[in-house]
Design an enzyme around this catalytic site. Structure first.
Site, PDB file in Angstrom:
ATOM      1  N   ASP A 117       0.811  -1.227   0.000  1.00 25.84           N
ATOM      2  CA  ASP A 117       0.000   0.000   0.000  1.00 25.84           C
ATOM      3  C   ASP A 117       0.844   1.277   0.000  1.00 25.84           C
ATOM      4  O   ASP A 117       0.509   2.238  -0.693  1.00 25.84           O
ATOM      5  CB  ASP A 117      -1.035   0.001   1.132  1.00 25.84           C
ATOM      6  N   THR A 140       2.497  -8.247  -0.572  1.00 28.47           N
ATOM      7  CA  THR A 140       2.948  -7.998   0.795  1.00 28.47           C
ATOM      8  C   THR A 140       2.684  -9.236   1.628  1.00 28.47           C
ATOM      9  O   THR A 140       1.580  -9.798   1.569  1.00 28.47           O
ATOM     10  CB  THR A 140       2.245  -6.804   1.481  1.00 28.47           C
ATOM     11  N   ASP A 142       2.152  -9.131   4.567  1.00 32.00           N
ATOM     12  CA  ASP A 142       1.200  -8.713   5.610  1.00 32.00           C
ATOM     13  C   ASP A 142      -0.261  -8.926   5.185  1.00 32.00           C
ATOM     14  O   ASP A 142      -1.144  -8.989   6.032  1.00 32.00           O
ATOM     15  CB  ASP A 142       1.394  -7.225   5.948  1.00 32.00           C
ATOM     16  N   GLY A 185       4.022  -8.817  10.038  1.00 33.61           N
ATOM     17  CA  GLY A 185       2.669  -8.474   9.623  1.00 33.61           C
ATOM     18  C   GLY A 185       2.335  -6.996   9.775  1.00 33.61           C
ATOM     19  O   GLY A 185       1.246  -6.565   9.458  1.00 33.61           O
TER      20      GLY A 185
HETATM   21  O1  F6P Z   1       5.660  -5.095   5.155  1.00 32.02           O
HETATM   22  C1  F6P Z   1       6.426  -6.238   5.134  1.00 32.02           C
HETATM   23  C2  F6P Z   1       7.300  -6.337   6.350  1.00 32.02           C
HETATM   24  O2  F6P Z   1       8.013  -7.558   6.299  1.00 32.02           O
HETATM   25  C3  F6P Z   1       6.565  -6.208   7.680  1.00 32.02           C
HETATM   26  O3  F6P Z   1       5.889  -7.381   8.037  1.00 32.02           O
HETATM   27  C4  F6P Z   1       7.700  -5.823   8.599  1.00 32.02           C
HETATM   28  O4  F6P Z   1       7.232  -5.097   9.718  1.00 32.02           O
HETATM   29  C5  F6P Z   1       8.547  -4.941   7.716  1.00 32.02           C
HETATM   30  O5  F6P Z   1       8.241  -5.278   6.369  1.00 32.02           O
HETATM   31  C6  F6P Z   1      10.031  -5.095   7.930  1.00 32.02           C
HETATM   32  O6  F6P Z   1      10.687  -4.174   7.131  1.00 32.02           O
HETATM   33  P1  F6P Z   1      12.261  -4.179   6.908  1.00 32.02           P
HETATM   34  O7  F6P Z   1      12.559  -5.172   5.824  1.00 32.02           O
HETATM   35  O8  F6P Z   1      12.567  -2.791   6.496  1.00 32.02           O
HETATM   36  O9  F6P Z   1      12.895  -4.585   8.199  1.00 32.02           O
END
Ligand code: F6P
Length: 364
Positions: A117, A140, A142, A185
């Site tokens: 999103d 995603t 999530d 998530g």
């Molecule tokens: O949106 C996907 C996600 O994996 C979330 O579940 C998590 O909070 C975030 O991205 C982690 O992001 P990064 O890869 O920047 O640590």
């Protein structure tokens, strides 16, 4: 509108399993129409770079191998919002003009953005500003994008987290332990909910359903009274402490805070309340990588083909979606207007309760 000859595709935001399958589907379908496909590297970062980072994609480099490959061959980023780009002096600068200039250098007739999103909001704004015919594919782990039942990557993440519970159960039983599995998530509890059901959890904690530690402790005691010597708890990363504080990791990623650590809070408090020996597993990015599940490959393929068909039909500013057993499409604006979090009345919440799984919101 001019005839389509050359389209671009990029992946944006956190990677997940199935992105390469979507890229492959786009390439194969575009070749059917006789179009060239340009892959833009590293999401918006590739469009900032000069020369713009890109490669030509065709059935030779988008072969069946891509179906099976985790991550994204194009690279991605969840940093550097072009409308509020973080500068070294701490200020935020609108650099959207540079990104649009980069896009124009590629001579594309349309763009496919595979994103969550946040990315879809940014690219829709860019598309509007730069008059770019754009189509979106939802991805995603999530699964929090509105108006689609499915986003690429979620199914694989749930399978991986379920496998983690499968592995935690025998060690929990061998050591008489309460195992806490923390899953990703962001603000949605979909991964935790599905994993808890598929992996036979005793307790599922999700941000959408407030809990009391006393109820969770009572569930652990009830399990013991039944004569079982172990328990499994799945907690979503955005679950807050009982006082209502988010648990964050020290470092932050890009422009968003990095969640993580609630599993330790839950395990420590439960150890105090129940005398149980607790252990914590924080699954982290393991949920994002790895081979895509069959389900993700199928969804990615359906989404990729439909996205190209939308371009062929001249239907832009739309996101492909899955609903009522078929691939469909909706305005991007509607998809990103409201995130899709778990409804506490959701059928899977009712399923979990029906199985005796506690959400920590009621006395056991
Ligand atoms: O949106 C996907 C996600 O994996 C979330 O579940 C998590 O909070 C975030 O991205 C982690 O992001 P990064 O890869 O920047 O640590």
């Amino acid at each position: 509108m001019a005839a389509i000859r050359r389209i671009g595709i990029l992946t944006s935001g956190g990677d997940c399993a199935g992105l390469n399958a979507a890229i492959r589907a786009v390439v194969l379908r575009a070749e059917h129409y006789g179009w060239d496909v340009i892959g833009i590297r590293n999401g918006n970062a590739g469009l900032f770079a000069r020369p713009v980072e890109h490669l030509k994609l065709d059935h030779r480099n988008a072969s069946g191998l891509l179906l099976r490959l985790g991550g994204t061959i194009l690279g991605t980023t969840n940093k550097g919002n072009p409308f509020a780009y973080p500068m070294p002096d701490g200020s935020l600068l609108d650099r959207s003009g540079e990104v649009l200039e980069g896009y124009r250098e590629l001579g594309l007739d349309a763009l496919i953005v595979v994103g969550g999103d946040g990315s879809l909001e940014i690219f829709r704004r860019l598309a509007t500003q730069g008059d770019i015919p754009m189509v979106a594919i939802p991805k995603t782990i999530d699964n929090d994008i509105g108006l689609t039942e499915v986003a690429i990557g979620h199914a694989t993440a749930v399978s991986t987290a379920t496998e983690a519970l499968d592995r935690l159960q025998p060690t929990a039983a061998s050591h008489n332990r309460v195992m806490v599995l923390e899953v990703m998530g962001r603000d949605a509890g979909h991964i935790a909910l599905s994993t808890g059901i598929a992996g036979g959890a005793d307790v599922i904690l999700i941000p959408e359903i407030p809990y009391r530690l006393a109820h969770v402790a009572a569930k652990i005691e009830a399990v013991r009274k039944e004569g079982r010597n172990f328990a499994l708890i799945v907690v979503a990363e955005a679950v807050e402490t009982e006082k209502g504080d988010k648990v964050l990791q020290a470092q932050s990623s890009g422009q968003q805070t990095t969640l993580g650590g609630i599993g330790h809070y839950i395990a420590d408090r439960l150890a105090e309340l129940t005398d149980a020996e607790t252990r914590v597993t924080v699954l982290g990015h393991v949920q994002r990588g790895g081979q895509p599940s069959a389900r993700d490959r199928i969804m990615a393929s359906a989404f990729g083909v439909h996205a190209v068909d939308l371009i062929a039909a001249g239907r832009f500013d739309r996101m492909v979606a899955w609903g009522s057993r078929e691939v469909t499409d909706i305005p991007i604006a509607q998809a990103i207007a409201r995130p899709h979090v778990v409804d506490p009345q959701d059928t899977l919440v009712r399923t979990a309760r029906g199985l005796g799984i506690s959400f920590g919101d009621r006395a056991a």
